[in-house]
Design a protein around this motif. Structure first.
Motif, short mmCIF file in Angstrom:
data_model
loop_
_atom_site.label_atom_id
_atom_site.label_comp_id
_atom_site.label_asym_id
_atom_site.label_seq_id
_atom_site.Cartn_x
_atom_site.Cartn_y
_atom_site.Cartn_z
N VAL A 6 47.58 67.77 50.13
CA VAL A 6 47.81 69.02 49.44
C VAL A 6 46.44 69.57 49.02
O VAL A 6 45.65 68.84 48.42
N PRO A 7 46.13 70.82 49.35
CA PRO A 7 44.80 71.35 49.04
C PRO A 7 44.45 71.18 47.56
O PRO A 7 45.27 71.41 46.67
N GLY A 8 43.20 70.74 47.33
CA GLY A 8 42.71 70.59 45.97
C GLY A 8 43.03 69.29 45.30
O GLY A 8 42.66 69.08 44.13
N THR A 9 43.71 68.36 46.02
CA THR A 9 44.12 67.11 45.37
C THR A 9 43.25 65.91 45.72
O THR A 9 43.45 64.83 45.17
N VAL A 10 42.29 66.06 46.63
CA VAL A 10 41.44 64.93 47.00
C VAL A 10 40.50 64.59 45.84
O VAL A 10 39.83 65.47 45.29
N ALA A 11 40.48 63.32 45.45
CA ALA A 11 39.67 62.90 44.31
C ALA A 11 39.00 61.57 44.61
O ALA A 11 39.53 60.74 45.36
N VAL A 12 37.81 61.35 44.03
CA VAL A 12 37.07 60.10 44.16
C VAL A 12 37.02 59.43 42.79
O VAL A 12 36.62 60.05 41.80
N THR A 13 37.45 58.18 42.73
CA THR A 13 37.38 57.41 41.49
C THR A 13 36.71 56.07 41.77
O THR A 13 36.57 55.66 42.93
N ASP A 14 36.28 55.38 40.72
CA ASP A 14 35.62 54.07 40.87
C ASP A 14 34.48 54.13 41.87
O ASP A 14 34.34 53.27 42.74
N PHE A 15 33.65 55.15 41.75
CA PHE A 15 32.59 55.34 42.74
C PHE A 15 31.55 54.22 42.66
O PHE A 15 31.07 53.85 41.58
N PHE A 16 31.20 53.62 43.81
CA PHE A 16 30.16 52.60 43.96
C PHE A 16 30.41 51.41 43.02
O PHE A 16 29.50 50.89 42.39
N ALA A 17 31.66 50.99 42.95
CA ALA A 17 32.00 49.82 42.14
C ALA A 17 31.68 48.56 42.94
O ALA A 17 32.03 48.45 44.12
N LEU A 18 31.01 47.59 42.32
CA LEU A 18 30.61 46.37 43.01
C LEU A 18 31.74 45.35 43.00
O LEU A 18 32.32 45.06 41.96
N ARG A 19 32.04 44.83 44.19
CA ARG A 19 33.07 43.80 44.37
C ARG A 19 32.42 42.56 44.99
O ARG A 19 31.45 42.66 45.74
N HIS A 20 33.01 41.40 44.71
CA HIS A 20 32.48 40.13 45.24
C HIS A 20 33.32 39.67 46.41
O HIS A 20 34.55 39.70 46.35
N TRP A 21 32.66 39.24 47.49
CA TRP A 21 33.35 38.68 48.65
C TRP A 21 32.46 37.62 49.27
O TRP A 21 31.38 37.92 49.78
N CYS A 22 32.90 36.37 49.22
CA CYS A 22 32.27 35.25 49.94
C CYS A 22 30.75 35.23 49.80
O CYS A 22 30.01 35.20 50.78
N GLY A 23 30.28 35.26 48.56
CA GLY A 23 28.84 35.16 48.33
C GLY A 23 28.08 36.45 48.53
O GLY A 23 26.84 36.44 48.57
N LEU A 24 28.81 37.57 48.65
CA LEU A 24 28.18 38.87 48.84
C LEU A 24 28.67 39.87 47.80
O LEU A 24 29.85 39.84 47.41
N TRP A 25 27.76 40.76 47.34
CA TRP A 25 28.17 41.94 46.59
C TRP A 25 28.40 43.06 47.60
O TRP A 25 27.61 43.26 48.52
#
Length: 395
Positions: A256-275
């Motif tokens: 729907v036009p105008g509804t695209v949103a970005v949240t939690d921008f550039f949040a760091l997550r951990h996976w198998c010894g990597l950020w």
């Protein structure tokens, strides 16, 4: 394979995992006629799934004999075919279809797990599809293309394979457990092939009329120094911003036009010894949007192709020596209530007597070729370790 492992694909409702049985299957390879997005939607509709308008979800009926859902596997080449883009070189995992859809119905009692072979898995030496020098040269060529203005970013992927003997079931289960049972890890299998993914990345969720994707872009070792480097890296942040913008544009095609949103921008997550850096992009799904249109909007995944997407795919097809097979695509599950698919990074394919692993990273103007090669090897390492487990290897 000496036995076909029984896997749970990402997105299967918890209460349904042991109470399903397969009732129909679609397998499609890129050399066959047809549009994979249209074929997928048609198959799902044929087994009773409401896929003409995903903006208005139905109800997930769990009664015995009712349709549970459809497991879906989409290769990188199938994703490219959905948008009429260059599908790249043939996959080295030739037995794995480019599109798989498996329909399940509910049963009254728990389904017994399949028998496991007692044959010990033995891995041979890992062989790369290109040398470190060739990989670094490809990175440099991408930088040159960026300098010409052909592209802004391209994801370059390396491939490794090993011959094996014995049973792969336990090894593939270890790969699928890499994300600690995360909702986007799991696997699918068929005659002569299997795919397992320990992916932490959400390609696509559609639920309650909302569509969401969570691209991951930016990697460092999971140390205090690695965290600081990732948070302050101009190159990693620029790479991440470009992919978030690409995903915003992808979702806008069905929003729907105008509804695209970005949240939690550039949040760091951990996976198998990597950020790893992750952002969330979501939108309200436009009324009347069917499954095929949704798949064409998000496939092939932007975080493993580049920007602009079609131009990036041309670079990938020209530079990568082998196809990506089921890696860098999507795998998940569709019910009447929701669609949930993980992006098939950290993914293994078994085809014939070989096991295949793919790993790579996004290339920008600031990329250093040797560092990009090292990053790809760092991403493949946990997968290879999971495969080896306690088995004997000639490496």
């Amino acid at each position: 394979m000496s036995s076909v492992p029984t896997f749970t694909p990402p997105g299967v409702p918890l209460g349904c995992r042991r109470r399903r049985r397969e009732v129909a299957r679609l397998e499609w390879w890129r050399h066959q006629p047809g549009d994979p997005a249209g074929l997928l939607e048609g198959f799902c509709a044929s087994v009773g799934m409401p896929v003409a308008d995903l903006s208005h979800p139905g109800t997930h009926d769990t009664a015995a004999g009712s349709v549970c859902g459809v497991a879906i596997l989409v290769s990188a080449a199938a994703g490219a075919a959905m948008i009429g883009a260059d599908a790249g070189r043939p996959s080295p995992a030739v037995a794995v279809p480019d599109l798989v859809a498996v329909a399940y119905e509910h049963v009254a009692a728990d389904v017994e797990a399949g028998e496991r072979s007692s044959a010990v898995l033995r891995l041979g030496s890992w062989r790369s599809s290109w040398s470190r020098d060739d990989h670094a040269t490809a990175v440099q060529r991408v930088r040159e293309a960026i300098g010409r203005g052909d592209v802004y970013q391209v994801n370059m992927v390396g491939h490794h394979s090993s011959q094996f003997t014995g049973d792969t079931t336990a090894a593939l289960a270890r790969v699928a457990a890499l994300s600690d049972g995360g909702e986007f890890s799991g696997g699918m299998a068929g005659a002569g092939w299997a795919v397992a993914s320990g992916s932490p990345e959400c390609l696509l969720e559609v639920a309650g009329g909302q569509i969401t994707t969570r691209p991951i872009k930016g990697t460092r070792e999971a140390t205090e120094l690695g965290e600081k480097e990732l948070r302050t890296s101009v190159k990693e942040r620029a790479e991440h911003v470009m992919i978030v913008d690409l995903e915003r544009n992808d979702l806008a095609r069905v929003a729907v036009p105008g509804t695209v949103a970005v949240t939690d921008f550039f949040a760091l997550r951990h996976w198998c010894g990597l950020w790893q850096a992750e952002s969330t992009v979501s939108a309200r799904l436009a009324a009347g949007t069917g499954l095929a249109r949704v798949m064409r909007a998000v496939c092939p995944p932007g975080s493993v192709t580049g920007a602009p997407k079609v131009a990036a795919l041309r670079q990938i097809a020209a530079l990568e020596p082998v196809g990506r097979g089921p890696a860098m695509g999507g795998m998940g599950y569709l019910t009447a209530e929701r669609l949930s698919m993980g992006l098939t990074i950290r993914t293994v394919a078994v085809s014939g007597d070989r096991i295949h692993v793919w790993a790579g990273g996004g290339i920008t103007w600031r990329s250093e070729p040797e560092a990009e090669v090292d990053e790809a090897f760092a991403k493949a390492a946990p997968v290879k370790r999971a495969l080896a487990g306690d088995t004997r290897s000639s490496d």
